[in-house]
Structures are given as C-alpha cells and as structure tokens.
Design an enzyme around this catalytic site. Structure first.
Site, short mmCIF file in Angstrom:
data_model
loop_
_atom_site.label_atom_id
_atom_site.label_comp_id
_atom_site.label_asym_id
_atom_site.label_seq_id
_atom_site.Cartn_x
_atom_site.Cartn_y
_atom_site.Cartn_z
N HIS A 187 -38.89 36.64 -180.54
CA HIS A 187 -38.91 35.42 -179.72
C HIS A 187 -37.74 34.50 -180.01
O HIS A 187 -37.32 33.73 -179.16
CB HIS A 187 -40.25 34.71 -179.86
CG HIS A 187 -41.30 35.41 -179.07
ND1 HIS A 187 -42.13 36.35 -179.60
CD2 HIS A 187 -41.59 35.35 -177.74
CE1 HIS A 187 -42.91 36.83 -178.65
NE2 HIS A 187 -42.61 36.24 -177.52
N GLU A 428 -49.43 43.95 -170.55
CA GLU A 428 -48.53 44.17 -171.68
C GLU A 428 -49.18 45.02 -172.77
O GLU A 428 -48.65 45.13 -173.87
CB GLU A 428 -48.01 42.85 -172.25
CG GLU A 428 -49.05 41.81 -172.55
CD GLU A 428 -48.46 40.48 -173.02
OE1 GLU A 428 -47.27 40.41 -173.34
OE2 GLU A 428 -49.23 39.51 -173.09
N ASP A 452 -43.99 43.59 -175.06
CA ASP A 452 -45.16 44.06 -175.80
C ASP A 452 -45.61 45.43 -175.32
O ASP A 452 -46.06 46.25 -176.11
CB ASP A 452 -46.30 43.04 -175.68
CG ASP A 452 -46.13 41.92 -176.69
OD1 ASP A 452 -45.84 42.22 -177.86
OD2 ASP A 452 -46.24 40.75 -176.29
N CYS A 499 -41.91 40.47 -166.24
CA CYS A 499 -41.32 39.29 -166.89
C CYS A 499 -40.83 39.58 -168.30
O CYS A 499 -40.35 38.69 -168.98
CB CYS A 499 -42.30 38.12 -166.89
SG CYS A 499 -43.77 38.45 -167.88
C1 PEP Z 1 -43.69 40.49 -172.98
O1 PEP Z 1 -44.44 40.87 -173.90
O2 PEP Z 1 -42.96 41.25 -172.35
C2 PEP Z 1 -43.64 39.07 -172.60
C3 PEP Z 1 -42.99 38.66 -171.54
O3 PEP Z 1 -44.26 38.17 -173.43
P1 PEP Z 1 -43.64 37.74 -174.85
O4 PEP Z 1 -42.25 38.31 -174.95
O5 PEP Z 1 -43.65 36.26 -174.90
O6 PEP Z 1 -44.59 38.37 -175.82
MG MG Z 2 -45.93 39.55 -174.70
#
Ligand code: PEP
Ligand code: MG
Length: 537
Positions: A187, A428, A452, A499
């Site tokens: 992140h 995910e 994920d 996303c």
């Molecule tokens: C993902 O897991 O692809 C996602 C968009 O959520 P995050 O990256 O915040 O876990």
């Molecule tokens: Mg995620």
C-alpha cells in the site's frame, strides 16, 4: 557516484536533494533514577519547552489557517496545565522512575480513560493526550519533530515506509520515494503511485543519513537510483526528465476524449484515490469518476477513530468535488499491512489471511455503522456508491445488507435526507470469483481487486519483496478468474470493473476489452496512459 537498483513503482524521473527519513518510532525505556527532584525539574522544563512550541504553532496556524484551526494548540496547552495529568506524571516520578516513562504511563492512563467514555467528543481526545505526551517525551529524549524538515522538495529515502507514514507526508515537499525494502504492490507503493511520484522500492539502500543533502536521481523507467552522478550523466538525466515531462504533456491532448478503440469498443476509466485531496488529481486527469476510494486511509496516521462527522465531511468533500461523476467508496479495509494501533488488533501469524476488512466490520458493527452513517449522510451531495472488501460468501452480503437497511432506517427517522446508492463488492478472493454467479444476484456491481486476487490465487504474499520477480501477474489462473467474474456479472445484468493495479497494465488493455470489462480504475497518473492504450487499439 553510487548506483542502486530497485523495483519501480511509477515510471518517471525525479532529480533533487536527498532527505533520509528517520523513523519516529521509539521505545520509552523504564529506568530507576537516583535523584527524583532532578527528574521532576527535567519534566517541568520539558513542559515549559512544549508550551513554547505550542504557542509558536498557535501563532503560525492563526496566520495560515485561522482561529478555528489554531485553537487546537491552545487546547493542547491547557491539557499540559491540567492538574490531574501533571499529578499522574508526578505520581510515577515519585516512585523513582524516569520522566519519559512517567509521561508514557500518564498518557496510557488518560488515553484508556477517554477511550472508554460514551461521549464521542471525549473519545476523540485520546489523540490529543497522545499528541501532547509524545511532544513532551520527544523533548525529554531529544528526538526531533516528526515530518520532513526541508526547505525545498526532496527525494525521500528511507529504510522502509509504512502506509501511515506515507499518508502523513506533505506531497508538496516530495519529489520521489526510494526505499531499501518494500514491494511494489504494497500500500505504500500504491500511495506513491496515487501521489504521482516516481518511486523505487527494494533498492537495498544502506547508506542512511550520509545521503542527506546529496544530489539524487530517481529513474523509474530503469529502476535506478543514482547518488551524486557525474555532471555529464546528470545532464543526460535532466534531458531525459524533460523528455518525460514533454511526453506527459502530449498525453494532455487526450483530455476530454472518449475511451474508445477504433472498432467502437469502449470502457470507463476511473481513478483510485486514498485521500480527499486526491480527488483533485482525478479530475485533473479527466477520470470518469472514482472507482475506488480507499476509505481506510482516513483511519491511518492518527491516534483515534475518525468520528462520524469527520468522515461525513471527507466523503461530502469528495462527492461535491466530483459533481455528477460516480464516487465508489470502499468501506474500511484495515488489517494486513494497514495497521492502526487504536484498533488494538492482536498480532497474527498470517495477517493477510486474518482479521481484516469486512471481517472486522461485521465483528465490530459499531465501527461499520459509524462509517455507513457518514457515507449515507454524504450521499445527497453527489453520486455515491459503496463497495465492500474481502468478500468470500453470500452470507456476508446478506449481513451487510441488513446493517445497511438499519442504518438507512435510523437516519431517516432522525430526519437526515439520504439517496439510494449502488451497493457492490470487491472480487479479490478466489472464493468470490468462483461463486460470482451467486454473488451477482445480491449486488449492483463487481470491482475486481487484482492485488489481493493475485496474492490469494498464486499464494504469493504481496508484501514479500523476494517473490516479486517470480510472481506472474498475467498468470492464466488470474485471467480466467477475471473472465469468469465478468461473464457472471453480465449474465446477472450487473457491471464489472477492475480496480487493482493490473487495471493500469497496458499490455492487458486489449484483453480486458475483449473480456467485456466495463470499467478500469487506475491511479490518477495512469488515466490518460490507459486512455491512449484503448484509443490506439
Ligand atoms: C486489490 O486488492 O486489488 C485492491 C484494489 O485493494 P487493496 O489494494 O487496497 O487491497
Ligand atoms: Mg484488496
């Protein structure tokens, strides 16, 4: 010249002075002192210094932000004069302990007391107690203030950065990030990308403070970090940077254009954001909407839960800013690498497979309800949609919908106007993709979180830098799960987007279009790049 290689997070070039970011984490030692009188004096002097700092901050905030914002520093000064607080510190000092430890004990005692109160305002004071106590401890221990102390924007180099540290940094002071450790799917990396800053992770950088003030070049195209390059090389890099800026300017021509291929196929391109201010970058990049507002970032980098009012004003600000464009707010996805002390989560063997995201929200509904109330109250200010992370079962959605129903009913009874919003889920986990036919009957849309989904499908920890080179993000298993999800969505008459970071991978743009993906949500800095890829097909 020294040269380091790492994994690039954003293709770009930054040139400037290096600032070594020192971690502000410190352990307060508990020691016995000989002279309690001297320790009391040391504490009193630290309080006096803190009062001086707070007065200066008050004056500065008054000029910059006005009385309302400056007031907090006055409140902090008053808290530092509070007899109960001072007595609590002195009590520990009298037992013969050092001042740092005494302040920490008083802080914990008051934080616990406030956290247990029914009154939301008092609960929010936990952050203030921690803030003033840390200020005094820093002074006692001679630790400099948090944040970046630089007069000009700098390249921030660090051993590693947590999402909380990154989210607290002032973007205007940063040209790029370089970290010794970290993976490009973490992140922290995602935040750097959303800040549109070149960044390199996993460089193995060891030089630490000796880098301070030196000239550095971050080359996100080749994953290289150059320290004090020779004049000739520096000139070449300046030239390449200018070329990169010119290419970015060329992409600007695509603003206002449709995301359509020459054969007529089209796709929505939305933006991912983590902070209210990022909405500006999304609009600036001409995104069609916000496809993922990572609301958990509102919870990071602070010491207590954001209140309903605080969250309401953040969601309202983003919705108003985006006007008639859709804003998909993802509910809290705390846990795994996004750690927040005040949630008091237990250490886990496998946090990515543990107590996180919707699991916390369903287990601690008071947290979930506060967030949902804030979102629904803000819904009248724009086109909000809500999506829920880490879903694995139909049952979870049913429980979510029950809580959503209760929240809407309560708000209506309290007289709040609310709007109908689309409810969607993130796909995910492999489980969610595999039962997407059943899940599709329960919700209005899917958004595929490939970060994920990849981690769980390939059994590759997204935080583990060692696995990065072997992790095949185009693995047929991932593509098959995406395809299955999109087909099941369409069969049920709902839309499906992506996303995760894969959405911005232009090598897959054609594949996604062929699969019938309806929307790609990418960092604001990638919106026009993906639009170009679609239009070039
Ligand atoms: C993902 O897991 O692809 C996602 C968009 O959520 P995050 O990256 O915040 O876990
Ligand atoms: Mg995620």
């Amino acid at each position: 010249m020294e040269k380091y290689t790492g994994k690039s997070v954003l293709k770009g070039i930054a040139i400037g002075r290096i600032y070594w970011y020192q971690k502000q984490e410190y352990q307060v030692a508990q020691t016995k002192v000989q002279d309690t009188g001297a320790e009391k004096k040391r504490f009193a002097q630290a309080v006096e210094t803190a009062q001086g700092q707070l007065s200066a901050l008050y004056e500065e905030a008054l000029v910059r932000a006005g009385e309302d914002h400056a007031m907090i520093f006055d409140i902090h000064k008053m808290m530092l004069e509070d007899d109960d607080y001072l007595d609590a510190v002195n009590h520990v000092l009298e037992e013969g302990f050092n001042a740092e430890y005494a302040v920490e004990m008083a802080q914990n005692q008051f934080a616990e007391l406030f956290a247990a109160m029914d009154d939301e305002y008092m609960r929010a004071r936990v952050a203030d107690i921690k803030d003033i106590s840390r200020r005094v401890i820093r002074i006692l221990a001679g630790i400099p203030e948090d944040g970046i102390l630089a007069d000009e924007p700098v390249i921030v180099a660090a051993d590693d950065l947590t999402p909380s540290e990154t989210v607290k940094m002032d973007k205007n002071k940063i040209l790029a990030f370089v970290t010794a450790r970290g993976s490009s799917n973490s992140h922290t990396a995602i935040l750097a990308r959303s800040m549109n800053l070149p960044a390199l992770v996993n460089t193995g950088l060891e030089a630490g403070e000796s880098l301070n003030g030196k000239i550095g070049v971050v080359d996100g195209f080749h994953g290289e970090f150059l320290v004090e390059p020779e004049p000739e090389l520096l000139d070449q890099m300046i030239h390449r940077k200018n070329q990169w800026v010119a290419d970015l300017e060329a992409l600007e021509q695509l603003k206002g254009k449709d995301n359509a291929a020459s054969d007529g196929r089209r796709i929505d391109i939305f933006a991912n954001i983590g902070k209210v201010e990022d909405a500006e970058a999304a609009l600036e990049a001409d995104a069609g909407g916000i496809g993922l507002f990572r609301s958990e970032f509102l919870y990071l980098g602070r010491d207590s839960f954001p209140t309903e009012e605080e969250q309401f004003s953040s969601y309202k600000a983003v919705l108003e800013k985006m006007g008639d464009k859709k804003v998909i707010i993802r509910t809290l996805d705390i846990g795994a690498d996004k750690k927040v002390d005040y949630f008091c989560l237990e250490e886990e063997e496998n946090p990515a497979l543990g107590y996180r995201a919707i699991r916390i929200c369903l287990d601690r509904p008071e947290i979930f309800i506060t967030q949902l109330r804030a979102i629904f109250r803000a819904s009248v200010y724009g086109r909000a949609a809500i999506m829920f992370p880490m879903i694995v079962s139909v049952n979870e959605i049913r429980r979510i919908k029950e809580i959503v129903g209760q929240v809407k009913k309560a708000l209506s009874q309290e007289g709040y106007p609310i709007k109908e919003v689309e409810l969607g889920i993130m796909i995910e986990t492999p489980a969610a993709a595999l039962i997407s036919d059943r899940l599709a009957r329960e919700v209005d849309f899917f958004s595929i979180g490939t970060n994920d989904l990849t981690q769980y499908t390939l059994a590759v920890d997204r935080q583990n830098q060692k696995l990065e080179s072997t992790c095949d993000t185009h693995h047929p298993a991932i593509l098959k799960l995406i395809q299955m999800t999109v087909e099941n969505a369409h069969r049920a008459g709902i839309w499906a987007g992506i996303c995760g970071e894969l959405a911005a991978d232009t090598d897959l743009t054609e594949t996604f279009l062929s699969m019938g993906v309806d929307e790609l949500s990418v960092s604001p800095s990638s919106v026009l790049k993906v639009r170009k890829a679609v239009r070039d097909l």
